[in-house]
Write a protein that holds these residues in place. Structure first.
Motif, PDB file in Angstrom:
ATOM      1  N   GLY A  64       0.819  -1.210   0.000  1.00 33.19           N
ATOM      2  CA  GLY A  64       0.000   0.000   0.000  1.00 33.19           C
ATOM      3  C   GLY A  64       0.850   1.255   0.000  1.00 33.19           C
ATOM      4  O   GLY A  64       0.563   2.219  -0.710  1.00 33.19           O
ATOM      5  N   ASN A  65       1.914   1.243   0.813  1.00 29.28           N
ATOM      6  CA  ASN A  65       2.815   2.396   0.856  1.00 29.28           C
ATOM      7  C   ASN A  65       3.503   2.598  -0.477  1.00 29.28           C
ATOM      8  O   ASN A  65       3.671   3.723  -0.947  1.00 29.28           O
ATOM      9  N   LEU A  66       3.876   1.487  -1.116  1.00 27.71           N
ATOM     10  CA  LEU A  66       4.523   1.566  -2.424  1.00 27.71           C
ATOM     11  C   LEU A  66       3.542   2.082  -3.476  1.00 27.71           C
ATOM     12  O   LEU A  66       3.890   2.935  -4.307  1.00 27.71           O
ATOM     13  N   CYS A  67       2.315   1.598  -3.437  1.00 21.93           N
ATOM     14  CA  CYS A  67       1.339   1.995  -4.443  1.00 21.93           C
ATOM     15  C   CYS A  67       0.829   3.430  -4.258  1.00 21.93           C
ATOM     16  O   CYS A  67       0.409   4.064  -5.229  1.00 21.93           O
ATOM     17  N   MET A  68       0.868   3.944  -3.031  1.00 22.85           N
ATOM     18  CA  MET A  68       0.545   5.359  -2.835  1.00 22.85           C
ATOM     19  C   MET A  68       1.574   6.237  -3.527  1.00 22.85           C
ATOM     20  O   MET A  68       1.275   7.340  -3.981  1.00 22.85           O
ATOM     21  N   SER A  69       2.812   5.751  -3.592  1.00 21.39           N
ATOM     22  CA  SER A  69       3.880   6.401  -4.364  1.00 21.39           C
ATOM     23  C   SER A  69       4.108   7.859  -3.968  1.00 21.39           C
ATOM     24  O   SER A  69       4.315   8.728  -4.827  1.00 21.39           O
ATOM     25  N   LEU A  70       4.078   8.123  -2.666  1.00 24.80           N
ATOM     26  CA  LEU A  70       4.389   9.460  -2.180  1.00 24.80           C
ATOM     27  C   LEU A  70       5.891   9.597  -1.956  1.00 24.80           C
ATOM     28  O   LEU A  70       6.551   8.626  -1.580  1.00 24.80           O
ATOM     29  N   PRO A  71       6.461  10.764  -2.158  1.00 27.76           N
ATOM     30  CA  PRO A  71       7.909  10.930  -1.989  1.00 27.76           C
ATOM     31  C   PRO A  71       8.413  10.482  -0.625  1.00 27.76           C
ATOM     32  O   PRO A  71       9.532   9.967  -0.516  1.00 27.76           O
ATOM     33  N   VAL A  87      11.733  -1.428  -8.343  1.00 29.69           N
ATOM     34  CA  VAL A  87      11.005  -0.442  -7.547  1.00 29.69           C
ATOM     35  C   VAL A  87      11.290   0.974  -8.042  1.00 29.69           C
ATOM     36  O   VAL A  87      10.385   1.818  -8.089  1.00 29.69           O
ATOM     37  N   THR A  88      12.532   1.243  -8.423  1.00 29.70           N
ATOM     38  CA  THR A  88      12.884   2.581  -8.881  1.00 29.70           C
ATOM     39  C   THR A  88      12.172   2.963 -10.170  1.00 29.70           C
ATOM     40  O   THR A  88      12.029   4.148 -10.482  1.00 29.70           O
ATOM     41  N   ASP A  89      11.712   1.979 -10.930  1.00 31.51           N
ATOM     42  CA  ASP A  89      10.944   2.253 -12.147  1.00 31.51           C
ATOM     43  C   ASP A  89       9.444   2.163 -11.906  1.00 31.51           C
ATOM     44  O   ASP A  89       8.647   2.706 -12.689  1.00 31.51           O
ATOM     45  N   PHE A  90       9.063   1.467 -10.831  1.00 29.74           N
ATOM     46  CA  PHE A  90       7.635   1.329 -10.500  1.00 29.74           C
ATOM     47  C   PHE A  90       7.036   2.687 -10.153  1.00 29.74           C
ATOM     48  O   PHE A  90       5.963   3.059 -10.622  1.00 29.74           O
ATOM     49  N   VAL A  91       7.724   3.440  -9.305  1.00 29.06           N
ATOM     50  CA  VAL A  91       7.256   4.779  -8.928  1.00 29.06           C
ATOM     51  C   VAL A  91       7.713   5.766  -9.990  1.00 29.06           C
ATOM     52  O   VAL A  91       8.902   5.858 -10.292  1.00 29.06           O
ATOM     53  N   THR A  92       6.772   6.519 -10.558  1.00 31.87           N
ATOM     54  CA  THR A  92       7.100   7.428 -11.654  1.00 31.87           C
ATOM     55  C   THR A  92       7.029   8.894 -11.258  1.00 31.87           C
ATOM     56  O   THR A  92       7.464   9.760 -12.019  1.00 31.87           O
ATOM     57  N   GLY A  93       6.495   9.203 -10.084  1.00 29.54           N
ATOM     58  CA  GLY A  93       6.387  10.589  -9.649  1.00 29.54           C
ATOM     59  C   GLY A  93       5.608  10.684  -8.362  1.00 29.54           C
ATOM     60  O   GLY A  93       5.302   9.666  -7.722  1.00 29.54           O
ATOM     61  N   ASN A  94       5.282  11.913  -7.959  1.00 32.13           N
ATOM     62  CA  ASN A  94       4.513  12.131  -6.744  1.00 32.13           C
ATOM     63  C   ASN A  94       3.108  11.560  -6.906  1.00 32.13           C
ATOM     64  O   ASN A  94       2.322  12.045  -7.717  1.00 32.13           O
ATOM     65  N   ASN A  95       2.816  10.489  -6.140  1.00 33.43           N
ATOM     66  CA  ASN A  95       1.510   9.831  -6.172  1.00 33.43           C
ATOM     67  C   ASN A  95       1.189   9.237  -7.538  1.00 33.43           C
ATOM     68  O   ASN A  95       0.025   9.160  -7.938  1.00 33.43           O
ATOM     69  N   SER A  96       2.232   8.777  -8.254  1.00 30.64           N
ATOM     70  CA  SER A  96       2.004   8.136  -9.547  1.00 30.64           C
ATOM     71  C   SER A  96       2.958   6.962  -9.729  1.00 30.64           C
ATOM     72  O   SER A  96       4.076   6.970  -9.223  1.00 30.64           O
ATOM     73  N   SER A 123      13.280  13.665  -0.711  1.00 31.10           N
ATOM     74  CA  SER A 123      13.561  14.981  -1.282  1.00 31.10           C
ATOM     75  C   SER A 123      13.162  15.073  -2.746  1.00 31.10           C
ATOM     76  O   SER A 123      12.955  16.173  -3.266  1.00 31.10           O
ATOM     77  N   THR A 124      13.049  13.952  -3.405  1.00 33.21           N
ATOM     78  CA  THR A 124      12.721  13.916  -4.834  1.00 33.21           C
ATOM     79  C   THR A 124      11.345  13.289  -5.050  1.00 33.21           C
ATOM     80  O   THR A 124      10.860  12.524  -4.208  1.00 33.21           O
ATOM     81  N   VAL A 125      10.728  13.593  -6.169  1.00 35.38           N
ATOM     82  CA  VAL A 125       9.357  13.132  -6.409  1.00 35.38           C
ATOM     83  C   VAL A 125       9.281  11.639  -6.665  1.00 35.38           C
ATOM     84  O   VAL A 125       8.212  11.034  -6.561  1.00 35.38           O
ATOM     85  N   LYS A 126      10.403  11.031  -7.006  1.00 37.14           N
ATOM     86  CA  LYS A 126      10.474   9.577  -7.175  1.00 37.14           C
ATOM     87  C   LYS A 126      11.856   9.131  -6.712  1.00 37.14           C
ATOM     88  O   LYS A 126      12.781   9.952  -6.626  1.00 37.14           O
ATOM     89  N   PRO A 127      12.022   7.848  -6.386  1.00 37.36           N
ATOM     90  CA  PRO A 127      13.340   7.382  -5.946  1.00 37.36           C
ATOM     91  C   PRO A 127      14.361   7.461  -7.074  1.00 37.36           C
ATOM     92  O   PRO A 127      14.095   7.035  -8.198  1.00 37.36           O
ATOM     93  N   LEU A 128      15.510   7.995  -6.746  1.00 33.87           N
ATOM     94  CA  LEU A 128      16.606   8.116  -7.705  1.00 33.87           C
ATOM     95  C   LEU A 128      17.849   7.466  -7.119  1.00 33.87           C
ATOM     96  O   LEU A 128      18.065   7.508  -5.902  1.00 33.87           O
ATOM     97  N   GLN A 129      18.657   6.870  -7.977  1.00 30.57           N
ATOM     98  CA  GLN A 129      19.855   6.176  -7.503  1.00 30.57           C
ATOM     99  C   GLN A 129      21.094   6.620  -8.262  1.00 30.57           C
ATOM    100  O   GLN A 129      21.051   6.843  -9.474  1.00 30.57           O
ATOM    101  N   LEU A 130      22.189   6.732  -7.526  1.00 25.32           N
ATOM    102  CA  LEU A 130      23.505   7.005  -8.090  1.00 25.32           C
ATOM    103  C   LEU A 130      24.388   5.815  -7.768  1.00 25.32           C
ATOM    104  O   LEU A 130      24.470   5.388  -6.605  1.00 25.32           O
ATOM    105  N   ARG A 131      25.052   5.268  -8.785  1.00 30.34           N
ATOM    106  CA  ARG A 131      25.922   4.098  -8.613  1.00 30.34           C
ATOM    107  C   ARG A 131      27.367   4.480  -8.904  1.00 30.34           C
ATOM    108  O   ARG A 131      27.651   5.157  -9.896  1.00 30.34           O
ATOM    109  N   PHE A 132      28.250   4.020  -8.047  1.00 32.27           N
ATOM    110  CA  PHE A 132      29.677   4.253  -8.212  1.00 32.27           C
ATOM    111  C   PHE A 132      30.393   2.915  -8.067  1.00 32.27           C
ATOM    112  O   PHE A 132      30.179   2.190  -7.088  1.00 32.27           O
ATOM    113  N   ALA A 133      31.268   2.596  -9.015  1.00 31.91           N
ATOM    114  CA  ALA A 133      31.991   1.321  -8.983  1.00 31.91           C
ATOM    115  C   ALA A 133      32.950   1.242  -7.809  1.00 31.91           C
ATOM    116  O   ALA A 133      33.266   0.155  -7.324  1.00 31.91           O
ATOM    117  N   SER A 134      33.410   2.389  -7.343  1.00 34.09           N
ATOM    118  CA  SER A 134      34.252   2.455  -6.147  1.00 34.09           C
ATOM    119  C   SER A 134      33.791   3.652  -5.328  1.00 34.09           C
ATOM    120  O   SER A 134      33.081   4.536  -5.839  1.00 34.09           O
TER     121      SER A 134
END
Length: 275
Positions: free
Chosen positions: A110-117, A146-155, A212-223
């Motif tokens: 339910g929390n995931l489907c509400m898709s609130l920031p 999951v990072t692609d499931f949520v597309t924005g604030n409440n979407s 802080s962002t309208v959808k989850p965002l990820q930064l990846r670093f190899a080191s």
């Protein structure tokens, strides 16, 4: 709150018994949001409780969380000793702007489907590289991160009649070191920024930015990056338009907190790197 427009409640026991979706339908799992305000557009509830999905399943592949699993059940899960990321579960559960009474009813899905920031289950599941299984209304099935499931604030990607079945957490993600940071404008307020960093034995960094962002965002670093590279990556990879704007924090403040918390996470994980 009573929903006085509801004329029918359907209780399917299998996927085959799920009724054809029609205007005025809503899925009922925990119902903590559904029953919190008027829903004049609804006429039928499809109760998912009798599908009886096992809330939590531990296997050699990792952890499977049913969409109907309650927050309380997830928090009480006795995790294997080598799941060193397990403290994130408790940290994210306590990031809810909700009482323990809500925990017993509110569901992870339910929390995931509400898709609130500020949804802390989104933060947890994204940071642990979760993959959603969606039952599409046409009878097909789709897996999506999951990072692609949520597309924005409440979407999100769900179309009418689609149903979130489960979220799978891969075992390697549960064996990574973690660092958690959360901030709000008030001591018990809604998260203005919630960041999680994870690192493996090779010293890489996966930084998950939520709240802080309208959808989850990820930064990846190899080191493990230095402070300059991390800061530059946040400026370069998170557009200003991605920062949420509401009464719980303005975009400029959320961006500043993202930069601050990200550096705290980087320093913590860099300082505790495994040899």
């Amino acid at each position: 709150m009573d929903l006085n427009t509801i004329t029918e409640v359907v209780r399917p026991r299998t996927r085959a018994e799920l009724p054809s979706w029609q205007a005025g339908d809503a899925w009922l799992a925990g119902g903590t949001w559904l029953f919190s305000e008027p829903q004049a557009q609804l006429s039928r509830l499809i109760d998912l409780s009798e599908l009886a999905w096992p809330p939590l399943t531990i296997s050699d592949q990792g952890l499977c969380i049913a969409a109907t699993c309650s927050v309380a059940a997830l928090d009480a899960l006795p995790c294997p000793a080598d799941w060193i990321a397990a403290p994130l579960i408790d940290q994210c559960c306590r990031a809810f702007l909700a009482s323990f009474k809500i925990w017993k009813t509110a569901t992870v899905g339910g929390n995931l489907c509400m898709s609130l920031p500020a949804g802390p289950m989104i933060s947890l599941l994204a940071a642990l590289e979760g993959v959603c299984t969606i039952w599409r209304s046409d009878g097909s099935e789709q897996r999506i991160e999951v990072t692609d499931f949520v597309t924005g604030n409440n979407s999100n990607v769900l179309a009418p009649g689609d149903l979130l079945r489960q979220i799978d957490i891969p075992l390697p993600a549960l064996k990574r070191r973690t660092a958690f940071r959360q901030i709000a404008l008030t001591p018990v307020g809604r998260s203005g920024a919630l960041l999680i960093g994870t690192s493996g034995r090779n010293g890489d960094l996966l930084l998950t930015v939520t709240g802080s962002t309208v959808k989850p965002l990820q930064l990846r670093f190899a080191s493990m990056p230095d402070a300059t590279l991390l800061r530059a990556s946040i400026f370069g990879d998170i557009p200003d338009t991605s920062y949420h704007d509401d009464v719980h924090g303005k975009p400029a403040w959320r961006k500043a907190m993202t930069l601050r918390l990200a550096e705290e996470i980087r320093a913590e994980l860099a300082g505790g790197a495994l040899s």
